[in-house]
Design a protein around this motif. Structure first.
Motif, mmCIF file in Angstrom:
data_model
loop_
_atom_site.group_PDB
_atom_site.id
_atom_site.type_symbol
_atom_site.label_atom_id
_atom_site.label_comp_id
_atom_site.label_asym_id
_atom_site.label_seq_id
_atom_site.Cartn_x
_atom_site.Cartn_y
_atom_site.Cartn_z
ATOM 1 N N LEU A 1 0.842 -1.190 0.000
ATOM 2 C CA LEU A 1 0.000 0.000 0.000
ATOM 3 C C LEU A 1 0.882 1.247 0.000
ATOM 4 C CD1 LEU A 1 -2.648 -1.074 2.679
ATOM 5 C CD2 LEU A 1 -2.660 -1.504 0.229
ATOM 6 N N GLN A 2 0.782 2.041 -1.050
ATOM 7 C CA GLN A 2 1.523 3.285 -1.217
ATOM 8 C C GLN A 2 3.036 3.052 -1.198
ATOM 9 O OE1 GLN A 2 0.425 7.895 0.051
ATOM 10 N NE2 GLN A 2 0.294 6.343 1.624
ATOM 11 N N TRP A 3 3.458 1.833 -1.497
ATOM 12 C CA TRP A 3 4.885 1.493 -1.496
ATOM 13 C C TRP A 3 5.463 1.837 -2.868
ATOM 14 C CZ3 TRP A 3 6.918 -0.164 3.091
ATOM 15 C CH2 TRP A 3 8.284 -0.489 3.094
ATOM 16 N N PRO A 4 6.664 2.423 -2.932
ATOM 17 C CA PRO A 4 7.205 2.830 -4.230
ATOM 18 C C PRO A 4 7.520 1.643 -5.133
ATOM 19 C CG PRO A 4 8.851 3.076 -2.494
ATOM 20 C CD PRO A 4 7.557 2.775 -1.808
ATOM 21 N N ALA A 5 7.458 1.894 -6.435
ATOM 22 C CA ALA A 5 7.846 0.931 -7.481
ATOM 23 C C ALA A 5 7.062 -0.366 -7.415
ATOM 24 C CB ALA A 5 9.350 0.651 -7.400
ATOM 25 N N THR A 6 5.760 -0.270 -7.116
ATOM 26 C CA THR A 6 4.930 -1.474 -7.083
ATOM 27 C C THR A 6 3.799 -1.449 -8.106
ATOM 28 O OG1 THR A 6 3.591 -0.501 -5.296
ATOM 29 C CG2 THR A 6 5.394 -1.994 -4.661
ATOM 30 N N ALA A 7 3.512 -0.312 -8.731
ATOM 31 C CA ALA A 7 2.437 -0.245 -9.724
ATOM 32 C C ALA A 7 2.786 -1.145 -10.908
ATOM 33 C CB ALA A 7 2.236 1.180 -10.201
ATOM 34 N N GLY A 8 1.874 -2.039 -11.257
ATOM 35 C CA GLY A 8 2.130 -2.972 -12.345
ATOM 36 C C GLY A 8 2.851 -4.224 -11.921
ATOM 37 N N SER A 9 3.049 -4.407 -10.641
ATOM 38 C CA SER A 9 3.717 -5.620 -10.141
ATOM 39 C C SER A 9 2.695 -6.729 -9.973
ATOM 40 C CB SER A 9 4.395 -5.332 -8.794
ATOM 41 O OG SER A 9 3.411 -5.094 -7.797
ATOM 42 N N GLY A 10 3.147 -7.883 -9.520
ATOM 43 C CA GLY A 10 2.237 -9.002 -9.302
ATOM 44 C C GLY A 10 1.741 -9.109 -7.874
ATOM 45 N N VAL A 11 1.883 -8.042 -7.083
ATOM 46 C CA VAL A 11 1.425 -8.066 -5.695
ATOM 47 C C VAL A 11 -0.083 -8.323 -5.661
ATOM 48 C CG1 VAL A 11 1.132 -6.658 -3.615
ATOM 49 C CG2 VAL A 11 3.274 -6.549 -4.914
ATOM 50 N N ASP A 12 -0.517 -9.202 -4.768
ATOM 51 C CA ASP A 12 -1.928 -9.584 -4.719
ATOM 52 C C ASP A 12 -2.826 -8.391 -4.421
ATOM 53 O OD1 ASP A 12 -1.801 -12.646 -4.907
ATOM 54 O OD2 ASP A 12 -0.382 -12.222 -3.295
ATOM 55 N N LEU A 13 -2.498 -7.664 -3.373
ATOM 56 C CA LEU A 13 -3.274 -6.498 -2.962
ATOM 57 C C LEU A 13 -2.380 -5.273 -3.087
ATOM 58 C CD1 LEU A 13 -4.978 -8.123 0.123
ATOM 59 C CD2 LEU A 13 -6.207 -7.169 -1.830
ATOM 60 N N CYS A 14 -2.435 -4.613 -4.237
ATOM 61 C CA CYS A 14 -1.518 -3.514 -4.525
ATOM 62 C C CYS A 14 -2.306 -2.218 -4.717
ATOM 63 C CB CYS A 14 -0.702 -3.813 -5.782
ATOM 64 S SG CYS A 14 0.544 -2.549 -6.133
ATOM 65 N N LEU A 15 -1.984 -1.217 -3.915
ATOM 66 C CA LEU A 15 -2.560 0.114 -4.026
ATOM 67 C C LEU A 15 -1.403 1.119 -4.004
ATOM 68 C CD1 LEU A 15 -5.102 1.974 -4.039
ATOM 69 C CD2 LEU A 15 -4.949 1.988 -1.541
ATOM 70 N N PRO A 16 -0.803 1.415 -5.157
ATOM 71 C CA PRO A 16 0.372 2.300 -5.169
ATOM 72 C C PRO A 16 0.039 3.769 -5.000
ATOM 73 C CG PRO A 16 -0.128 1.554 -7.386
ATOM 74 C CD PRO A 16 -1.074 0.824 -6.470
ATOM 75 N N LEU A 17 -1.220 4.157 -5.233
ATOM 76 C CA LEU A 17 -1.637 5.560 -5.181
ATOM 77 C C LEU A 17 -0.740 6.432 -6.054
ATOM 78 C CD1 LEU A 17 -2.808 6.130 -1.497
ATOM 79 C CD2 LEU A 17 -4.170 5.805 -3.558
ATOM 80 N N VAL A 18 -0.673 6.076 -7.298
ATOM 81 C CA VAL A 18 0.109 6.804 -8.299
ATOM 82 C C VAL A 18 -0.436 8.225 -8.458
ATOM 83 C CG1 VAL A 18 0.551 6.903 -10.785
ATOM 84 C CG2 VAL A 18 0.818 4.739 -9.550
ATOM 85 N N GLU A 19 0.471 9.180 -8.618
ATOM 86 C CA GLU A 19 0.116 10.566 -8.953
ATOM 87 C C GLU A 19 0.745 10.872 -10.307
ATOM 88 O OE1 GLU A 19 -1.637 13.109 -7.701
ATOM 89 O OE2 GLU A 19 -2.491 11.857 -6.115
ATOM 90 N N ASP A 20 0.022 10.555 -11.375
ATOM 91 C CA ASP A 20 0.574 10.693 -12.724
ATOM 92 C C ASP A 20 -0.571 10.986 -13.694
ATOM 93 O OD1 ASP A 20 2.239 10.681 -14.880
ATOM 94 O OD2 ASP A 20 2.788 8.567 -14.771
#
Length: 421
Positions: A111-130
């Motif tokens: 959750l909100q961890w850097p460099a995780t958007a598009g990864s295979g993490v089961d529960l991923c919430l990167p909160l990208v600002e783009d």
């Protein structure tokens, strides 16, 4: 996996005073009862990254920033310098703890961890600002989060009419973490809280905005710890960033390079460059376009050396910056005394004192010369005080889970006497 569960919480802007006195230490505080009363200090030595994203990527890979692919807090993109941010898994060059754990059958959460958007993490919430890439905030959140995160935690919020721009990211993280951790087994959760650091950097550590951000942080931490409900088989690791200090000097080295013809401007905007200093909080990396003649690098070094000599900065040549980005090599790093922060603008005055009435920079910045203390508790983690770098912490965390980080460059946290040997 049968090694117990692991919760890693990173809180930018948290300092020793918050952990010694304040709402986190009040009797009945979930964090105090679950961790602070019996945690072991894991000392992060000086050196290495001082900004959150490269430090946390180093932690989750066990490798130095020269190997991870994430060397700075803001992704190098002179075409869109206001965007920045390190969100995407594609930025990484090597595997992470999340990937290794998942390959062993673990359920993972980031959750909100850097460099995780598009990864295979089961529960991923990167909160990208783009927003340049996405139509609106909900599109951005749904397209960069994992399918399971969207189905279980985001879709019903969108259907209920929640506006992402009107909720603090840490509040959303606290809510989602509470649902995820109490809704089923999660073997490895890596959660980052950013609001306290943003408020203290922007407004100062004693500002009213910082006090409000601390209250949101405490609420999110309480949600996390209560939902995780650690047993004797589980691990909790609390990761503050480097301590923040008041800004005393804002440096705009690109204004100097612009005067030497190495940077081009279009009004107040950057239009092009042959050499450019990319800021990273209390440091600035000197990038030179690949293919330029050696004279360009020499000219940039000479221009910055004059500034460094006059204003007590250190210009440190580096020999491992080849291929720093797709377009550039890094040939030097600018560093100042604690309280110095580097800006990107090529049209400001070269230096602006922090008490100047026209000062427009942050009020606090990480101190790269300071150590920080991570707190850990649970099976496999050290039982006595140890020290090392961010990458060492990643290796030690992986070992506590019975895992090996395949591209690690560190050897793990060690007692101080051994670490100095």
């Amino acid at each position: 996996m049968d090694q117990g569960r692991t919760l890693v919480i990173a809180v930018d802007g948290l300092d020793a005073a918050d952990l010694a006195d304040g709402p986190l230490t009040d009797p009945g505080s979930p964090l105090r009862d679950a961790l602070l009363r019996h945690a072991v200090p894991l000392e992060i030595r000086t050196g290495g990254p001082s900004e959150p994203s490269p430090a946390l990527v180093s932690l989750m890979t066990g490798a130095s920033v020269g190997h991870t692919g994430v060397a700075m807090e803001l992704a190098f993109d002179p075409a869109e310098p206001a965007v920045g941010g390190v969100w995407y898994h594609d930025d990484l060059r090597i595997p992470t703890l999340l990937e290794v754990a998942r390959s062993r059958g673990a359920v993972t959460c980031a959750l909100q961890w850097p460099a995780t958007a598009g990864s295979g993490v089961d529960l991923c919430l990167p909160l990208v600002e783009d927003l340049r890439r996405y139509r609106d905030r909900w599109s951005m959140a749904e397209q960069t989060s994992s399918p399971r995160m969207v189905a279980e935690h985001l879709r019903h919020r969108r259907e209920a009419g929640l506006h992402l721009s009107q909720i603090e990211p840490d509040s959303l993280v606290g809510q989602v973490s509470e649902e995820a951790l109490s809704g089923g087994r999660v073997d490895l959760a890596m959660v980052r809280l950013t609001g306290l650091g943003r408020a203290r950097r922007r407004e100062g550590c004693t500002s009213s905005a910082a006090r409000r951000a601390l209250a949101v942080t405490v609420e999110a931490l309480d949600r996390l710890v209560v939902a995780f409900a650690a047993t004797e088989e589980d691990r909790i690791v609390l990761v503050p960033g480097r301590p923040l200090v008041p800004v005393e000097l804002l440096v705009h080295p690109n204004a100097v390079l612009e005067r030497h013809g190495l940077v081009r401007t279009d009004g107040p905007r950057l239009a092009g460059f042959r050499a450019l200093v990319w800021p990273d909080g209390p440091r600035g990396a000197l990038h030179v376009r690949r293919g330029e003649s050696p004279s360009v690098g020499r000219a940039a070094m000479e221009a910055l050396a004059e500034v460094a000599a006059h204003y007590r900065l250190r210009l440190r040549p580096v020999d491992d910056g080849v291929g720093a980005t797709a377009q550039t090599d890094v040939i030097a790093v600018l560093e100042g005394t604690p309280g110095t922060v580097f800006g990107l603008s090529p049209t400001h005055r070269p230096l602006v004192e922090g008490d100047d009435p026209y000062y427009a920079g942050p009020r606090a910045v990480a101190d790269p010369t300071a150590s920080t203390t991570v707190l850990g508790s649970g099976p496999g983690l050290p039982g006595t005080r140890v020290e090392g770098g961010w990458a060492d912490l990643g290796v030690t965390l992986a070992e506590s889970m019975g895992l090996v980080l395949p591209a690690a460059t560190a050897s793990g946290m060690r007692p101080a006497a051994l670490a100095e040997a």
